[in-house]
Write a protein that holds these residues in place. Structure first.
Motif, PDB file in Angstrom:
ATOM      1  N   ALA A   1       0.871  -1.320   0.152  1.00 11.01           N
ATOM      2  CA  ALA A   1      -0.203  -0.132  -0.095  1.00 11.01           C
ATOM      3  C   ALA A   1       0.811   1.189  -0.091  1.00 11.01           C
ATOM      4  N   GLU A   2       0.332   2.471  -1.054  1.00  7.04           N
ATOM      5  CA  GLU A   2       0.997   3.393  -0.756  1.00  7.04           C
ATOM      6  C   GLU A   2       1.010   4.195   0.241  1.00  7.04           C
ATOM      7  N   ALA A   3       1.622   5.153   1.137  1.00  9.78           N
ATOM      8  CA  ALA A   3       0.857   5.702   2.274  1.00  9.78           C
ATOM      9  C   ALA A   3       0.311   7.207   1.425  1.00  9.78           C
ATOM     10  N   LEU A   4      -0.291   7.969   1.335  1.00 11.52           N
ATOM     11  CA  LEU A   4      -0.684   9.196   1.219  1.00 11.52           C
ATOM     12  C   LEU A   4      -1.345  10.120   2.423  1.00 11.52           C
ATOM     13  N   LEU A   5      -0.487  10.970   2.192  1.00  6.07           N
ATOM     14  CA  LEU A   5      -0.687  11.529   3.669  1.00  6.07           C
ATOM     15  C   LEU A   5      -1.817  13.131   3.458  1.00  6.07           C
ATOM     16  N   ARG A   6      -2.544  12.877   4.916  1.00  5.48           N
ATOM     17  CA  ARG A   6      -3.871  14.392   4.925  1.00  5.48           C
ATOM     18  C   ARG A   6      -3.754  14.893   6.186  1.00  5.48           C
ATOM     19  N   TRP A   7      -3.947  15.227   6.186  1.00  2.00           N
ATOM     20  CA  TRP A   7      -4.010  17.274   7.037  1.00  2.00           C
ATOM     21  C   TRP A   7      -5.643  17.519   6.949  1.00  2.00           C
TER      22      TRP A   7
ATOM     23  N   PRO B   1      -2.853  17.003   0.138  1.00  4.12           N
ATOM     24  CA  PRO B   1      -0.686  17.026   0.108  1.00  4.12           C
ATOM     25  C   PRO B   1      -0.884  18.059  -1.024  1.00  4.12           C
ATOM     26  N   ASP B   2      -1.351  17.941  -2.247  1.00  5.04           N
ATOM     27  CA  ASP B   2      -1.271  18.912  -3.331  1.00  5.04           C
ATOM     28  C   ASP B   2      -1.254  20.474  -2.523  1.00  5.04           C
ATOM     29  N   ALA B   3      -2.015  20.508  -1.931  1.00  2.00           N
ATOM     30  CA  ALA B   3      -2.183  21.765  -0.879  1.00  2.00           C
ATOM     31  C   ALA B   3      -1.879  22.423   0.098  1.00  2.00           C
TER      32      ALA B   3
ATOM     33  N   VAL C   1       6.626   4.847   0.576  1.00  2.00           N
ATOM     34  CA  VAL C   1       6.504   6.014   1.305  1.00  2.00           C
ATOM     35  C   VAL C   1       6.800   7.419   0.446  1.00  2.00           C
ATOM     36  N   ASN C   2       6.278   8.495   0.357  1.00  2.00           N
ATOM     37  CA  ASN C   2       6.943   9.526  -0.659  1.00  2.00           C
ATOM     38  C   ASN C   2       7.603  10.064  -0.284  1.00  2.00           C
ATOM     39  N   LEU C   3       9.173  10.711  -0.685  1.00  2.00           N
ATOM     40  CA  LEU C   3      10.095  11.362  -0.236  1.00  2.00           C
ATOM     41  C   LEU C   3      10.012  12.580  -1.001  1.00  2.00           C
TER      42      LEU C   3
ATOM     43  N   LEU D   1      10.781   3.214  -0.098  1.00  2.00           N
ATOM     44  CA  LEU D   1      10.553   4.795  -0.724  1.00  2.00           C
ATOM     45  C   LEU D   1      10.603   5.098  -2.219  1.00  2.00           C
ATOM     46  N   GLU D   2       9.258   6.440  -2.248  1.00  2.00           N
ATOM     47  CA  GLU D   2       9.073   6.682  -3.659  1.00  2.00           C
ATOM     48  C   GLU D   2       9.883   8.295  -3.425  1.00  2.00           C
ATOM     49  N   ILE D   3      11.011   8.330  -4.969  1.00  2.00           N
ATOM     50  CA  ILE D   3      11.589   9.168  -4.891  1.00  2.00           C
ATOM     51  C   ILE D   3      10.486   9.775  -6.780  1.00  2.00           C
TER      52      ILE D   3
ATOM     53  N   ASP E   1       8.854   7.410  -8.880  1.00  2.00           N
ATOM     54  CA  ASP E   1       7.702   7.879  -9.005  1.00  2.00           C
ATOM     55  C   ASP E   1       7.433   8.507  -9.760  1.00  2.00           C
ATOM     56  N   ASP E   2       6.086   8.439 -10.562  1.00  2.00           N
ATOM     57  CA  ASP E   2       5.660   9.482 -11.864  1.00  2.00           C
ATOM     58  C   ASP E   2       6.537   9.140 -12.494  1.00  2.00           C
ATOM     59  N   PHE E   3       7.114   8.716 -13.340  1.00  2.00           N
ATOM     60  CA  PHE E   3       7.861   8.020 -13.949  1.00  2.00           C
ATOM     61  C   PHE E   3       7.362   8.430 -16.014  1.00  2.00           C
TER      62      PHE E   3
ATOM     63  N   ASP F   1       4.368   6.898 -14.602  1.00  2.00           N
ATOM     64  CA  ASP F   1       2.546   8.002 -14.109  1.00  2.00           C
ATOM     65  C   ASP F   1       1.615   7.518 -14.800  1.00  2.00           C
ATOM     66  N   ARG F   2       0.389   8.689 -14.414  1.00  2.00           N
ATOM     67  CA  ARG F   2      -0.833   8.419 -14.158  1.00  2.00           C
ATOM     68  C   ARG F   2      -1.339   8.750 -15.657  1.00  2.00           C
ATOM     69  N   SER F   3      -0.540   9.527 -15.803  1.00  2.00           N
ATOM     70  CA  SER F   3      -0.956  10.461 -17.194  1.00  2.00           C
ATOM     71  C   SER F   3      -0.936   9.170 -18.190  1.00  2.00           C
TER      72      SER F   3
ATOM     73  N   ALA G   1       2.235   0.336 -12.222  1.00  2.00           N
ATOM     74  CA  ALA G   1       1.350   1.570 -13.020  1.00  2.00           C
ATOM     75  C   ALA G   1       0.719   2.326 -11.354  1.00  2.00           C
ATOM     76  N   GLU G   2       0.241   3.503 -12.212  1.00  2.00           N
ATOM     77  CA  GLU G   2      -0.356   4.493 -11.549  1.00  2.00           C
ATOM     78  C   GLU G   2      -1.283   4.848 -11.735  1.00  2.00           C
ATOM     79  N   GLY G   3      -2.430   5.005 -11.153  1.00  2.00           N
ATOM     80  CA  GLY G   3      -3.328   5.637 -11.688  1.00  2.00           C
ATOM     81  C   GLY G   3      -4.226   5.160 -12.966  1.00  2.00           C
ATOM     82  N   VAL G   4      -4.777   3.711 -12.622  1.00  2.00           N
ATOM     83  CA  VAL G   4      -5.104   3.090 -12.851  1.00  2.00           C
ATOM     84  C   VAL G   4      -7.076   2.818 -12.890  1.00  2.00           C
ATOM     85  N   GLU G   5      -7.857   3.549 -14.078  1.00  2.00           N
ATOM     86  CA  GLU G   5      -9.270   3.883 -13.706  1.00  2.00           C
ATOM     87  C   GLU G   5     -10.092   2.859 -13.750  1.00  2.00           C
TER      88      GLU G   5
ATOM     89  N   GLU H   1      -9.519   3.386  -4.033  1.00  2.00           N
ATOM     90  CA  GLU H   1      -9.002   4.669  -3.541  1.00  2.00           C
ATOM     91  C   GLU H   1      -8.654   4.847  -2.504  1.00  2.00           C
ATOM     92  N   PRO H   2      -7.380   5.847  -2.299  1.00  2.00           N
ATOM     93  CA  PRO H   2      -6.516   5.628  -0.738  1.00  2.00           C
ATOM     94  C   PRO H   2      -7.876   5.294   0.664  1.00  2.00           C
ATOM     95  N   MET H   3      -7.449   4.947   1.220  1.00  2.00           N
ATOM     96  CA  MET H   3      -8.607   4.560   2.534  1.00  2.00           C
ATOM     97  C   MET H   3      -7.822   4.842   3.954  1.00  2.00           C
TER      98      MET H   3
HETATM   99  N1  LIG Z   1      -6.469  10.602 -11.153  1.00  2.00           N
HETATM  100  C1  LIG Z   1      -6.638   9.064 -10.477  1.00  2.00           C
HETATM  101  N2  LIG Z   1      -5.969   9.556  -9.162  1.00  2.00           N
HETATM  102  C2  LIG Z   1      -5.434   9.055  -8.116  1.00  2.00           C
HETATM  103  C3  LIG Z   1      -6.016   7.165  -8.066  1.00  2.00           C
HETATM  104  N3  LIG Z   1      -5.133   6.129  -7.536  1.00  2.00           N
HETATM  105  C4  LIG Z   1      -4.496   6.936  -7.184  1.00  2.00           C
HETATM  106  N4  LIG Z   1      -4.648   8.137  -7.521  1.00  2.00           N
HETATM  107  C5  LIG Z   1      -3.677  10.001  -7.413  1.00  2.00           C
HETATM  108  O1  LIG Z   1      -2.507   9.393  -6.735  1.00  2.00           O
HETATM  109  C6  LIG Z   1      -1.657  10.188  -6.092  1.00  2.00           C
HETATM  110  C7  LIG Z   1      -0.488   9.156  -5.751  1.00  2.00           C
HETATM  111  O2  LIG Z   1      -0.259   9.453  -5.451  1.00  2.00           O
HETATM  112  P1  LIG Z   1       1.681  10.527  -6.095  1.00  2.00           P
HETATM  113  O3  LIG Z   1       1.910   9.968  -7.311  1.00  2.00           O
HETATM  114  O4  LIG Z   1       2.732   9.866  -4.852  1.00  2.00           O
HETATM  115  O5  LIG Z   1       1.513  12.041  -5.410  1.00  2.00           O
HETATM  116  C8  LIG Z   1       1.153  13.052  -4.396  1.00  2.00           C
HETATM  117  C9  LIG Z   1       3.067  12.559  -4.028  1.00  2.00           C
HETATM  118  O6  LIG Z   1       3.558  12.993  -4.580  1.00  2.00           O
HETATM  119  C10 LIG Z   1       2.331  13.626  -2.259  1.00  2.00           C
HETATM  120  N5  LIG Z   1       2.035  12.836  -1.353  1.00  2.00           N
HETATM  121  C11 LIG Z   1       1.043  12.674   0.038  1.00  2.00           C
HETATM  122  N6  LIG Z   1       1.421  11.950   0.502  1.00  2.00           N
HETATM  123  C12 LIG Z   1       2.858  12.717   0.857  1.00  2.00           C
HETATM  124  C13 LIG Z   1       3.596  12.733   1.535  1.00  2.00           C
HETATM  125  O7  LIG Z   1       3.120  11.489   3.078  1.00  2.00           O
HETATM  126  N7  LIG Z   1       4.997  12.897   1.824  1.00  2.00           N
HETATM  127  C14 LIG Z   1       5.484  13.612   0.035  1.00  2.00           C
HETATM  128  N8  LIG Z   1       6.297  14.007   0.392  1.00  2.00           N
HETATM  129  N9  LIG Z   1       4.285  13.773  -0.354  1.00  2.00           N
HETATM  130  C15 LIG Z   1       3.558  12.847   0.217  1.00  2.00           C
HETATM  131  O8  LIG Z   1       0.923  13.836  -3.506  1.00  2.00           O
HETATM  132  C16 LIG Z   1       0.345  14.223  -4.384  1.00  2.00           C
HETATM  133  C17 LIG Z   1      -0.616  13.731  -3.868  1.00  2.00           C
HETATM  134  O9  LIG Z   1      -1.201  12.954  -3.260  1.00  2.00           O
HETATM  135  P2  LIG Z   1      -2.722  12.401  -3.354  1.00  2.00           P
HETATM  136  O10 LIG Z   1      -3.598  13.423  -3.421  1.00  2.00           O
HETATM  137  O11 LIG Z   1      -3.046  12.089  -2.167  1.00  2.00           O
HETATM  138  O12 LIG Z   1      -2.971  11.316  -4.352  1.00  2.00           O
HETATM  139  C18 LIG Z   1      -2.691  10.362  -4.878  1.00  2.00           C
HETATM  140  C19 LIG Z   1      -3.790   9.530  -4.719  1.00  2.00           C
HETATM  141  O13 LIG Z   1      -5.294   9.937  -4.853  1.00  2.00           O
HETATM  142  C20 LIG Z   1      -6.247   6.804 -10.312  1.00  2.00           C
HETATM  143  O14 LIG Z   1      -7.285   6.410 -10.706  1.00  2.00           O
HETATM  144  N10 LIG Z   1      -6.661   8.366 -10.723  1.00  2.00           N
END
Ligand SMILES: Nc1nc2c(ncn2[C@@H]2O[C@@H]3COP(=O)(O)O[C@H]4[C@@H](O)[C@H](n5cnc6c(=O)[nH]c(N)nc65)O[C@@H]4COP(=O)(O)O[C@H]3[C@H]2O)c(=O)[nH]1
Length: 739
Positions: free
Chosen positions: A513-519, A529-531, A572-574, A604-606, A635-637, A658-660, A694-698, A721-723
């Motif tokens: 699982a990829e850990a994705l940060l929320r505030w 996280p984008d914000a 985990v994203n760095l 670790l994802e860079i 990441d984002d290759f 990358d998902r694009s 592969a990222e962003g498989v919809e 989705e992230p959960m």
């Molecule tokens: N359209 C679409 N989107 C999908 C799909 N599957 C996953 N995603 C989104 O794609 C992003 C994947 O993370 P990322 O490329 O590393 O991109 C991440 C990463 O670069 C950064 N980020 C998130 N958490 C952390 C963190 O703990 N530390 C750091 N440094 N960056 C983080 O913020 C970015 C955005 O994170 P999220 O908003 O969570 O957005 C996540 C995820 O919710 C899909 O099927 N379609």
């Protein structure tokens, strides 16, 4: 001040009448030899009395206030005394030849120079003769019969003197006039500004060289012209009433900046100041001073342009945009139409800048500006706000569908790749839209709300557009609020991690699982996280936040294992700053030791761009992490323009497409170019021993496609989705149960 004596001599000599004229005057005054004899006879008797006559004379002059002022200077008075004494000495000496005349002219000139007017002069002679009468009578008591003839002779010589004195006035005034005219002609002709004389009805009468140079006409040509022939019709509308007012004496001066039409057809800017010379006379004439201010106007226009346009793209800047918005709103208020504001920024600008350099970034911005201009109508305004932010203003909008259509057109236009420094770049963008009057009554509010909508568009996964809605407001905290809130986010326990499952494509199993940060600040909406990641980066807050993420994710890995889930991998994203932070490897080692997470279960994802910034030190850092057994993924290759062979130098384990890229390849079938490239990338990565994720498989189609290409793993909304961690646990258990 009394004039220089030698100058007086020179001027007096220039004024000297011819001998014959002197004789003629004496003849007309009937000066006879007998007169001269009588005067010579009285001469010695008069001499001792002269001081008293002169003193009385000056006392008399000083009874008049205006003369008192002229004679207040002691030096002037002494000199006049002296001149007067020598005058008196020669008055009765009986020699009235050229020397006498020159002396008289000199005295007259001296008086003229100090400003003693002729009327005072004549009054002075009257005073002399009045004083001398009784004096002569007294001195000639013994010869009373000679008194009258002698007095008469004195009168004749005094009249001769008076004539000469008046000559000096007339000649000196004429001379002064000639001199001042010459000075004026010189100044007029050679002046550095254009000068002209005009008739009251606006016809050119005279013009100096400079003015002729400015307008390109000869003086003869200009003389036949009227002022209206030189100005534009718009300017004449303003000038005509001004000219009338000047001619009628209602206005003394008028000064205006306007355009002149030159003989060669050029339009130039001038400043023309027209002054009425006799504003109350019936024959007023006008004097015009004309300055060519074209250069200044050009600078002003350039400055104005600079102040209202973006230097790189030439597009409108914020100031001009806000101006146009006000106009558009005023217009829409009258017409009942709407105004749309489309706020957009590029999705991959930072990556482009980081990996291809700022010059490439600039070229992308210019190209984006060009495409935007191409996409909009003439009446729309495209503005750049610096960086990668653009705004399009659409005035007179009958329905919001048109704004949506333009947003889509823009998305498509920017999705088309552009060739920058030999690289294909497709910057792509997100668009936020606000509408007048629905979303705000002025430009600033509309901008703020379009920005909020943009934020939402990005949060929805980028590459799309969103209309503003009221609820978005709560989500757009301004930067400062974000920054200060973020400082306390860790200690207040406002940070959370969501986990997006990563699926093994061959088996369909969750393998990590990829850990994705929320505030989630208390009482507010969740922030994506984008914000805030970029703010955390800039402020350095990413270092403690990043450590918290790592620690939480590693602890979760252990908790899942303890809960009976297999040894899942956590990714985990760095961020760039974290990656460059000295002691990163020590921190990672400490967290692994503290939590008990096996190093091989942490990935670790860079991003590519972070590696490319300083490849040598990046390779060293990665090596240290790899030596600890930690897994490393790029990441984002596909967005960073690096080649696979370049990545060989780094000890990495996995490549995340990358998902694009995933979206692109899946839009086409496998036999298309994109499909072939994807197949090649996956095959090449495999040959380098890399796992491909592969990222962003919809969609199922995308999954099947990737599976057919032998892509190893995938994540995306299609799977989940992230959960929160417990939800992932349930999902896993459900999956196991359904086997
Ligand atoms: N359209 C679409 N989107 C999908 C799909 N599957 C996953 N995603 C989104 O794609 C992003 C994947 O993370 P990322 O490329 O590393 O991109 C991440 C990463 O670069 C950064 N980020 C998130 N958490 C952390 C963190 O703990 N530390 C750091 N440094 N960056 C983080 O913020 C970015 C955005 O994170 P999220 O908003 O969570 O957005 C996540 C995820 O919710 C899909 O099927 N379609």
């Amino acid at each position: 001040m009394l004039a220089d004596p030698s100058e007086l001599d020179r001027t007096a000599s220039n004024m000297m009448p011819a001998d014959a004229e002197i004789q003629q005057r004496l003849l007309f005054l009937e000066v006879t030899d007998e007169d001269i004899r009588l005067l010579r006879q009285i001469h010695p008797l008069l001499q001792p009395r002269l001081p008293e006559v002169i003193a009385g004379f000056y006392r008399h002059l000083q009874t008049m206030p205006v003369l008192r002022i002229l004679l207040k200077d002691k030096a002037v008075l002494d000199r006049l005394h002296h001149l007067q004494a020598s005058y008196f000495q020669s008055l009765t000496a009986g020699d009235y030849g050229p020397d006498y005349v020159r002396h008289r002219l000199r005295v007259g000139l001296a008086h003229q120079r100090i400003g003693l007017a002729p009327e005072w002069y004549i009054g002075a002679y009257r005073k002399y003769l009045g004083e001398l009468g009784p004096l002569l009578q007294e001195l000639m008591q013994d010869r009373p019969g000679q008194f009258l003839p002698t007095y008469n002779a004195l009168m004749k010589v005094a009249s001769f003197d008076m004539g000469l004195a008046l000559d000096t006035y007339i000649k000196a005034s004429r001379q002064q006039l000639r001199e001042s005219e010459a000075r004026f002609r010189g100044a007029f002709g050679q002046a550095a500004v254009g000068l002209a004389q005009l008739s009251a009805d606006g016809r050119w009468l005279r013009a100096n060289r400079k003015l002729l140079d400015i307008v390109g006409y000869t003086e003869e040509e200009l003389r036949g012209m009227h002022v209206s022939d030189l100005v534009t019709p718009e300017d004449w509308q303003i000038d005509a009433p001004l000219l009338r007012a000047l001619a009628d004496g209602e206005l003394e001066t008028s000064s205006r900046e306007k355009r002149y039409l030159c003989k060669d057809g050029r339009r130039i800017w001038v400043k023309a100041t027209v002054t009425a010379m006799q504003p109350d006379g019936s024959h007023a004439s006008l004097v015009a001073v004309v300055e060519d201010i074209s250069q200044r106007k050009q600078y002003e226009e350039e400055l104005m342009h600079l102040a209202r346009h973006d230097a790189l793209t030439g597009l409108a800047n914020r100031t001009l945009l806000l101006d146009r918005v006000s106009q558009a709103i005023a217009q829409a208020r009258r017409s009942g139409n709407q105004v749309a504001m489309l706020f957009l920024d590029l999705d991959r600008f930072k990556t482009i800048n980081d990996s291809l350099g700022h010059d490439a970034g600039d070229r992308v911005v210019v190209e984006v500006g060009r495409r935007l201009k191409q996409a909009v109508r003439d009446a729309d305004t495209v503005a750049r706000f610096g960086g990668d932010e653009f705004v399009v203003l659409m005035p007179e909008l009958p329905t919001e569908h048109i704004a949506a259509a333009l947003a889509q057109k823009i998305l498509n236009a920017l999705f088309e790749p552009m060739l920058i420094h030999g690289h294909e770049v497709a910057p792509a963008c997100s668009v936020g839209i606000s509408l007048y009057p629905r979303d705000g009554a002025d430009g600033k509010v509309l901008l703020k709300n379009a920005d909020a909508a943009l934020y939402q568009a990005k949060a929805m996964g980028r590459g799309n557009y969103q209309f503003y809605s009221e609820e978005m407001n709560a989500r757009t905290l301004d930067r400062l609020t974000l920054e200060s809130g973020l400082r306390h986010a860790v200690e207040r326990g406002e940070l959370q991690l969501k986990y997006q499952p990563q699926i093994d494509l061959a088996s369909g199993d969750i393998i990590g699982a990829e850990a994705l940060l929320r505030w989630h600040p208390a009482g507010q909406h969740l922030i994506m996280p984008d914000a805030f990641i970029s703010i955390a980066e800039e402020t350095g807050l990413i270092v403690p936040i990043g450590e918290w993420v790592l620690r939480t994710a590693c602890a979760q890995q252990v908790a899942w294992r303890r809960a009976g889930l297999p040894n899942l991998r956590v990714a985990v994203n760095l961020s760039a700053r974290q990656f460059r932070q000295p002691g990163l490897d020590a921190m990672v080692a400490r967290v692994l030791a503290d939590t008990g997470c096996p190093p091989g279960r942490l990935e670790l994802e860079i991003t590519e761009s972070v590696l490319m910034e300083r490849p040598d030190s990046a390779a060293q850092t990665l090596q240290r992490l790899s030596d600890m057994g930690v897994q490393l993924a790029i990441d984002d290759f596909g967005t960073g323009y690096s080649s696979l062979s370049y990545l060989k130098r780094f000890p990495i384990n996995a490549l995340k497409i990358d998902r694009s890229f995933v979206r692109d390849i899946a839009m086409h079938s496998a036999d298309n170019d994109d499909g072939a490239i994807a197949a090649a990338v996956i095959a090449l990565a495999h040959s380098m021993g890399l796992t491909v994720v592969a990222e962003g498989v919809e969609t199922a189609r995308q999954r099947d496609f990737l599976r057919a290409l032998h892509c190893d793993q995938a994540q995306g909304f299609y799977f989940s989705e992230p959960m929160p961690a417990p939800a992932l646990e349930h999902l896993f258990i459900k999956g196991e149960a359904s086997k």
